[in-house]
Structure formats: structure tokens, C-alpha cells
Design a protein around this motif. Structure first.
Motif, short mmCIF file in Angstrom:
data_model
loop_
_atom_site.label_atom_id
_atom_site.label_comp_id
_atom_site.label_asym_id
_atom_site.label_seq_id
_atom_site.Cartn_x
_atom_site.Cartn_y
_atom_site.Cartn_z
N ASN A 224 -7.19 -7.20 -0.20
CA ASN A 224 -8.03 -6.48 0.75
C ASN A 224 -7.17 -5.79 1.80
N LEU A 225 -7.54 -4.56 2.09
CA LEU A 225 -7.06 -3.91 3.30
C LEU A 225 -8.17 -4.07 4.32
N ALA B 67 1.73 -5.09 -3.36
CA ALA B 67 0.78 -4.32 -4.18
C ALA B 67 1.05 -2.83 -4.04
N GLY C 74 -10.30 -3.64 -1.85
CA GLY C 74 -9.79 -2.76 -2.89
C GLY C 74 -10.84 -1.79 -3.39
N MET D 125 -6.22 -7.48 -6.45
CA MET D 125 -6.56 -6.34 -5.62
C MET D 125 -6.72 -6.85 -4.19
N ASN E 259 0.82 -1.22 0.00
CA ASN E 259 0.00 0.00 0.00
C ASN E 259 0.85 1.27 0.00
N LYS F 216 0.04 1.17 -3.97
CA LYS F 216 -1.07 1.89 -3.36
C LYS F 216 -2.13 2.20 -4.41
N TYR G 56 -3.95 -1.78 -4.73
CA TYR G 56 -5.12 -1.68 -3.87
C TYR G 56 -6.21 -0.79 -4.46
N LYS H 51 -0.77 -5.66 -9.60
CA LYS H 51 -1.32 -5.78 -8.25
C LYS H 51 -1.34 -4.40 -7.61
#
Length: 744
Positions: free
Chosen positions: A254-255, A209, A259, A252, A188, A211, A235, A233
């Protein structure tokens, strides 16, 4: 002569030794720094390029490089020239510590030119812009700054966002960078920005990934394409109206909330999207942030494939991901979306559907006019696409308040004055009718001898023929009632007639009249006016104190309508001209009761009126001009009332004040409505329901009549009256009459 030539050669040699050659380079051996002007001080930068030998690192501060190779407006003069060159492959490094623009190649890819070992750039708050090709094994983004490739051609560099950095790499229009993009800075962090026609030829974010990935360069009328030739890749993706093509898988991760894809919907076919050839892996949740420009109209139920495989490629990826769609500023919050299917994604296909548009906001609005707006909204949604209609729909879709939407859509329907025209036409017939009724009433009542004035000679004069002229003014106010907005009415009319005795107790006459009627809307700026030309025949008969009257009339009405349409983004006026006719049959009866000096007259009446209004087409309002169907209404009305009068004789004349009350009851009481459609081919009709008036109308009034002595051969009279009329549906009216009668 030899001496002259020798002198000239000496001068040339001296000048060459004194002047710096154009496009000269700085030779830097074993590393070092460029010499030259700091662009922050003088704005010219380093005029020369640099030639590196012997290995080492070139350090560049806040300096532009090779400013001799640019035009006054900052464009590279010759992109084939090297701004910095090396004498061997993979032996030299360039470290940019500041903000720099490089006007030429960093080595290049031509035979004989070398590959740089590394380029370090993107220090905190600094931007390095390459306007020529870059040829390096690696390019390291070292801080939070920006590296901008804007040569418009191919570059070689494996890009790494170094540990601790959170920088950005931009690929300008039609620019390619060959090499993977690694992100060792951590998940990120770091951003890739691709402009139209640009290509990142390699994997992006395979380790961690990014940001965000941006695709820029399109507009609301034309999107652009950008390319990543391996897996990608990130987010978040910011697409505007553009398409990102990924040759490989899309991931994508997950945070906390998954995403995010940001897209602009500019039309049903132009919107930001991602097209992949590999699997789409998006985790359990995904957010779609949607922007819809205020100038755009998109039809309800349109579906948008935000993430999908390229044509001819089998769809694969995450099943059952839940997609949340959010309209973001400046998008109207009244737009509503859902994912398709509602249960979650299938094989990574991300599709959203436009469920509700602001045009439909009237469905849920707490506004009395909402029912009218709802009818218009459906017609707007069903109307075929034209540039003008789409602009109207876009203007309504730009309204973010449901009340404003209701107000706008209500103006696109036939409004209160147009809807009320048949009723007001009927009321105008009453006013003319009252004029000839008053004439017969005067002949019936006041030509009779009063109990205290027996004079047989008066009865003979009753049989004379007479011309008479009467005028009437009528002012009505209809207040708002639910979805039906109020209006004001003004009727002014005059009538001239001639009547003759048809026997001892019978009198008949013929008359013509003219009336002007104005109906003005109270809420919206709209009006309907009409001129009436009327012909009538009437007859009255007496049997002692009892009387019976009857009449027939025909009216020709010429209508004109004005409907002002005004809301944010729209300002126009629809005009219309049309005509209609009315037919009336009327009968009344009553009985005069004389008590001392008072005359008390109970009476009753029946009336039938047919009002026809022709079809018409509005003009001057573009595609929201209306075509309105013809109308026809039948009115059946009864009346019961009583009148009390008393005469006063003064200086040869008679003054007769009176007071009266009347109750009118409508047996049919039609609901006023209009069937209309927008005035161009293919639109559907819609019905606007207007006022359902009360069955009962009440009238109370006073009058004063002055008669010259009725026993003379030539007599005249002047009458004036005031009436107040009301119903229990928020309607009231005031009526003033002036009547002049001359008998010859």
C-alpha cells in the motif's frame, strides 16, 4: 604467363590492403570507445562490431553498433554474429551513455564466448535496444532511460535499477531474461514492461517494489501471456487484455491509497488478469481501474477474477481487502462494479462483478420516456447473444449520457404512430359515419317545409332515390404526454352511396368509401400509414320532428409502418406491412325544434366499434426488427349535442349556415399497448404501454349548405364544414368536410 599471374596477385593483394573487410571488428584493448559515425549525424552508426581484450570498460555514446549486420528496414541480418565480444569472462564492462541499437549479440551463450562483467545503460532520456542476445552478470539501469531486450530469444543478466534511477526495462515479444530484477533505486520507482510470450526468469522487486509492471501485445480480440518465474512485487499493474503468470508470491504494498491493477474487459472471458502460484498479498485496499472498449458488449452480472491462483493451486493471501473499482476513460462512466464478496477479499482472490451497464441507465434517468426505455432495456439484457444484437448493445453501452441511452432504447420499441393506429382507425370510422349522418340529417331537416315556406309539393320530392358523394379531411395533433410522444394525424376520405325511400318516413342506403390515413411521430422519425376500404349500410326514420338513425359498417385496413432507428453507432430503418379489420354499429336520435327561421336539434348517439389489427414482423433492421402480436380493442362511445341552423333563400337556392357542439364520452376507453419481441429466436416479449386517452372528447363546428330548390325533380346540394375537436390529454384536431349530393 607467369608474369601475368604475378601481376594479378599483386593487384589482389593491393586491393585487400586498401579495402576494409566486410564484417570486420574494432579491436579495443584495455577499455576505450568505439570509433565511427554518430547516428545522430549520419544515421549509419558504427558499421563494425567490437572485440574487447585485456579487461576494462567500453564506452558507447549515441552510436548504433554493427550496422553492417542489419537490413535497410532495421532488422538484424544474422543474430548469431557478435556485435561486441570479450576475450574472458567477467572482465569487461560496457557503459552506454547515449541512445544505441545493437545489431548482434553481446558475447552470447555459445561455447567459447564469454560473459560480460556488467552493462550500464538507460541514462537519462536515452534508450538502448539489444537485437541480439545479451550475456552479462549484471545489467544496471542508471537513469530514467530505457533498456529494451528484443532479440526474441534468451538473455542472461541480473538487472538492477541503480540508486537514483527511475528507468524502464522492456522484454520484447518471446524474449527471455534470466536473472532477478532488483530495485535499489527505492520504493515506487522503475518499471518492467513485458510483451507477449516474454519471461523474466527471476524475482522482481524483492527488495523494493517496482512502480509498475506492464503486460503488452494483446488486442481486444486476443490477449497474450507473459511470465515472471519467481515472486513479483509492484505497486501497479497495467494488463490491458493480457495475462501475467507469476510463479511465486504476488505482493502489492500500500501507498496512500493502496495498489492498483489496470485491466481491459474485452469480453466475458478476455480481460487483463494476474495468475499466481503463491500467496497474494495486497494490503488493506486495492484499486481496480477498468477499461471497456466502446465496441464491446458484456452482460450484466458477469464476474471477473482479476487476481487468482493458477488452476490446481490452493488460493492463499490477504483476507478482507477492500477493492474499489473505477471505470476510466474512455470507459463509459455509467458502468457500475462491485467486488465479490462485498465484505472484502478471501485468501487474496480479487473478483469484481459488473452490476450495472449503460443499457440500464434509463432506470435512473429523469426523462418522460424512461419507462418505455426501461422495458426495452430489460429485453436487450435478456436477448441471446448474436453478433448483430451484441453490436447494438455495445453501441448503447458506449453512450455516456443517460438521456442518450433513453433516446436510443425508446427507438427500439413500437413508437407512437404504431401504438396510436387503433385509435386513429376508430377516429377514421367517425369521419365516414359523419358523412352518411349528414346525408340523413339533410333529408330529415331540409326536406321538411319551413314554417314560413309551406309548400306541400316539396314533400313528394323527398321520396326520390339519390346518389351522393361526400369527402372529408381531418387533421389531428397529439402533443407529448409523459412517456407517450406526440404525433400528427391526417385522414382524407371519400364516400359514394345510393339511398332510396323505404316508406313515407323511412330512407335507407348502401355506400362504399376509401380513406388514406397518415400518422407521423413528432419526436422520433417514425410513421404508420394505412389505406381503408369501407362498406356501410344506413337507415333513417322520422316521426314528425323526431328522428332515429342507425348504421352498420365494415372496414378493411392495410397498414404500413416505418421506424427509423438512429443513434451513435446505429443507423437503420425497420419496415412493416400488416392488415386489420373494424366493425361498427351505430344509432342516433334527435328532435327538430323549429323556431321562426331557426332549426334547433338536440341529439344523442351510441356507438360500438371493434378494431382488430393483425400481428406483423418488421424487416430490414436486423436483430432489432420487432415481431408484434395482434391487437384487438373495443370502443363504446356515447354522444350528446345540439345543432342550430337557419336558412336563407337566394335566387332559387337555399343557403343554410349552422353551428353545432358535441360531447363524446367513451365508456370502455382501452389503454393502447403492444406486445412485441425482437424478431429472432429466443428473445423475450415486452409490453409497451401507449396512450390512455381521456374519456371525453369535445367538438364544436360550423357548416354551410347550399341546396338547389328542393321542389324540382332533380336537385343537388353542396355542403362545407369546419370542426375543431379537443380532449384534455393534449389532443386537438381540425376537420374539414365537403359534401356533394345529387338526386336523380
Amino acid at each position: 604467363m607467369k608474369r601475368i599471374i604475378c601481376c594479378l596477385l599483386s593487384v589482389v593483394v593491393a586491393m585487400a590492403a586498401w579495402c576494409t573487410p566486410s564484417f570486420a571488428t574494432q579491436d579495443i584493448a584495455g577499455g576505450g570507445a568505439l570509433t565511427g559515425v554518430n547516428p545522430g549525424l549520419a544515421g549509419t552508426g558504427v558499421k563494425e562490431g567490437a572485440k574487447l581484450t585485456g579487461g576494462g570498460t567500453l564506452t558507447v555514446e549515441d552510436q548504433d553498433i554493427y550496422t553492417d549486420n542489419k537490413t535497410n528496414d532495421g532488422v538484424v541480418t544474422d543474430k548469431t554474429k557478435s556485435a561486441v565480444s570479450s576475450d574472458a569472462d567477467n572482465t569487461h564492462t560496457i557503459t552506454f551513455n547515449g541512445t544505441s541499437t545493437v545489431y548482434g549479440r553481446i558475447s552470447g551463450v555459445d561455447p567459447g564466448e564469454k560473459v560480460f562483467l556488467a552493462i550500464n545503460a538507460g541514462a537519462v532520456a536515452k534508450t538502448v535496444t539489444f537485437l541480439g542476445r545479451v550475456n552479462a552478470t549484471t545489467l544496471n539501469v542508471t537513469g530514467t532511460g530505457t533498456v529494451y531486450f528484443n532479440s526474441g530469444n534468451s538473455n542472461n543478466a541480473a538487472i538492477t535499477f541503480a540508486g537514483g534511477s527511475d528507468g524502464k526495462v522492456i522484454l520484447g515479444t518471446n524474449t527471455t531474461v534470466i536473472g532477478a530484477m532488483a530495485n535499489t533505486a527505492g520504493a515506487n520507482k522503475s518499471t518492467l514492461e513485458l510483451w507477449g510470450g516474454s519471461t523474466l526468469d527471476g524475482a522482481v522487486g524483492a527488495d523494493n517494489a517496482l512502480k509498475a509492471i506492464y503486460v503488452k501485445g494483446g488486442s481486444n480480440s486476443l490477449g497474450v501471456n507473459a511470465y515472471i518465474t519467481d515472486q513479483a512485487k509492484a505497486y501497479a499493474f497495467y494488463l490491458e487484455t493480457n495475462t501475467l503468470h507469476i510463479t511465486g508470491a504476488l505482493a502489492m504494498p500500500n501507498l496512500v491509497t493502496g495498489g492498483v491493477v489496470n485491466t481491459t474487459l474485452a469480453s466475458e472471458s478476455l480481460y487483463g488478469n494476474i495468475r499466481v502460484t503463491g500467496a497474494t498479498n495486497i494490503g488493506n485496499t486495492l484499486g481496480i481501474n477498468v477499461t471497456i472498449p466502446t465496441t464491446v458488449y458484456i452482460a450484466k452480472d458477469t464476474q471477473f477474477d482479476i487476481i487468482k491462483t493458477e488452476t490446481g493451486t490452493a488460493q492463499s493471501g490477504t483476507d478482507s481487502s477492500i477493492v474499489t473499482v473505477t471505470a476510466i476513460s474512455p470507459t463509459n462512466s455509467l458502468y457500475k462494479f462491485s467486488q465479490v464478496p462485498i465484505t472484502g477479499t478471501v485468501a487474496g482472490l480479487v473478483t469484481i462483478k459488473l452490476d450495472e451497464v449503460p443499457i440500464e441507465a434509463a432506470d435512473e434517468a429523469d426523462d418522460p420516456v424512461a419507462p418505455v426505455a426501461q422495458i426495452v432495456a430489460q429485453a436487450l439484457l435478456d436477448a441471446p447473444s448474436t453478433p448483430d444484437m451484441d453490436s447494438i448493445r455495445a453501441a448503447i453501452n458506449a453512450l455516456s449520457n443517460a438521456g442518450d441511452v433513453v433516446n436510443a432504447e425508446a427507438q427500439l420499441a413500437p413508437l407512437a404512430p404504431a401504438l396510436a393506429a387503433p385509435l386513429i382507425t376508430f377516429q377514421g370510422i367517425r369521419q365516414f359515419q359523419d358523412l352518411w349522418l349528414a346525408r340523413l340529417d339533410m333529408c330529415s331537416e331540409f326536406s321538411r317545409p319551413w314554417p314560413d315556406k309551406e309548400d306541400p309539393s316539396c314533400r313528394g320530392n323527398k321520396q326520390n332515390s339519390a346518389w351522393w358523394v361526400k369527402g372529408v379531411g381531418y387533421w389531428g395533433l397529439r402533443k407529448d404526454s409523459g412517456a407517450y410522444k406526440g404525433f400528427e394525424t391526417r385522414i382524407l376520405g371519400t364516400m359514394i352511396a345510393y339511398d332510396v325511400p323505404l316508406g313515407l318516413n323511412t330512407r335507407g342506403g348502401l355506400g362504399v368509401g376509401y380513406g388514406r390515413t397518415d400518422i407521423d411521430g413528432k419526436t422520433f422519425d417514425t410513421s404508420t400509414d394505412f389505406d381503408t376500404y369501407r362498406a356501410m349500410a344506413y337507415i333513417g326514420h322520422e316521426l314528425g320532428s323526431w328522428f332515429i338513425n342507425g348504421g352498420l359498417s365494415f372496414g378493411w385496413n392495410e397498414y404500413s409502418g416505418r421506424r427509423h432507428i438512429s443513434f451513435s453507432g446505429v443507423e437503420r430503418t425497420a419496415n412493416a406491412k400488416y392488415d386489420g379489420q373494424d366493425y361498427t354499429a351505430f344509432a342516433s336520435t334527435g328532435y327538430h325544434v323549429f323556431a321562426k327561421k331557426f332549426s334547433i336539434t338536440p341529439f344523442g348517439s351510441l356507438q360500438y366499434t371493434r378494431v382488430n389489427i393483425g400481428s406483423y414482423a418488421e424487416t430490414d433492421a436486423g436483430d432489432v426488427s420487432l415481431k408484434v402480436n395482434s391487437q384487438g380493442y373495443d370502443f363504446y362511445e356515447s354522444g350528446l349535442g345540439v345543432k342550430a341552423a337557419r336558412d336563407f333563400v337566394y335566387r332559387g337556392g337555399t343557403f343554410v349556415p349552422d353551428i353545432h357542439f358535441k360531447w363524446l364520452h367513451d365508456f370502455s376507453n382501452p389503454t393502447l399497448e403492444q406486445t412485441a419481441r425482437f424478431n429472432y429466436q429466443g428473445t423475450s416479449t415486452f409490453v409497451t404501454h401507449g396512450l390512455k386517452i381521456s374519456d371525453d372528447t369535445y367538438n364544436v363546428g360550423i357548416g354551410l349548405t347550399f341546396l338547389q330548390c328542393a321542389c324540382r325533380e332533380t336537385t343537388w346540394s353542396v355542403e362545407a364544414g369546419y370542426d375543431y375537436e379537443w380532449r384534455n390529454d393534449n389532443y386537438s384536431a381540425n376537420k374539414a368536410t365537403v359534401r356533394l349530393t345529387k338526386r336523380f
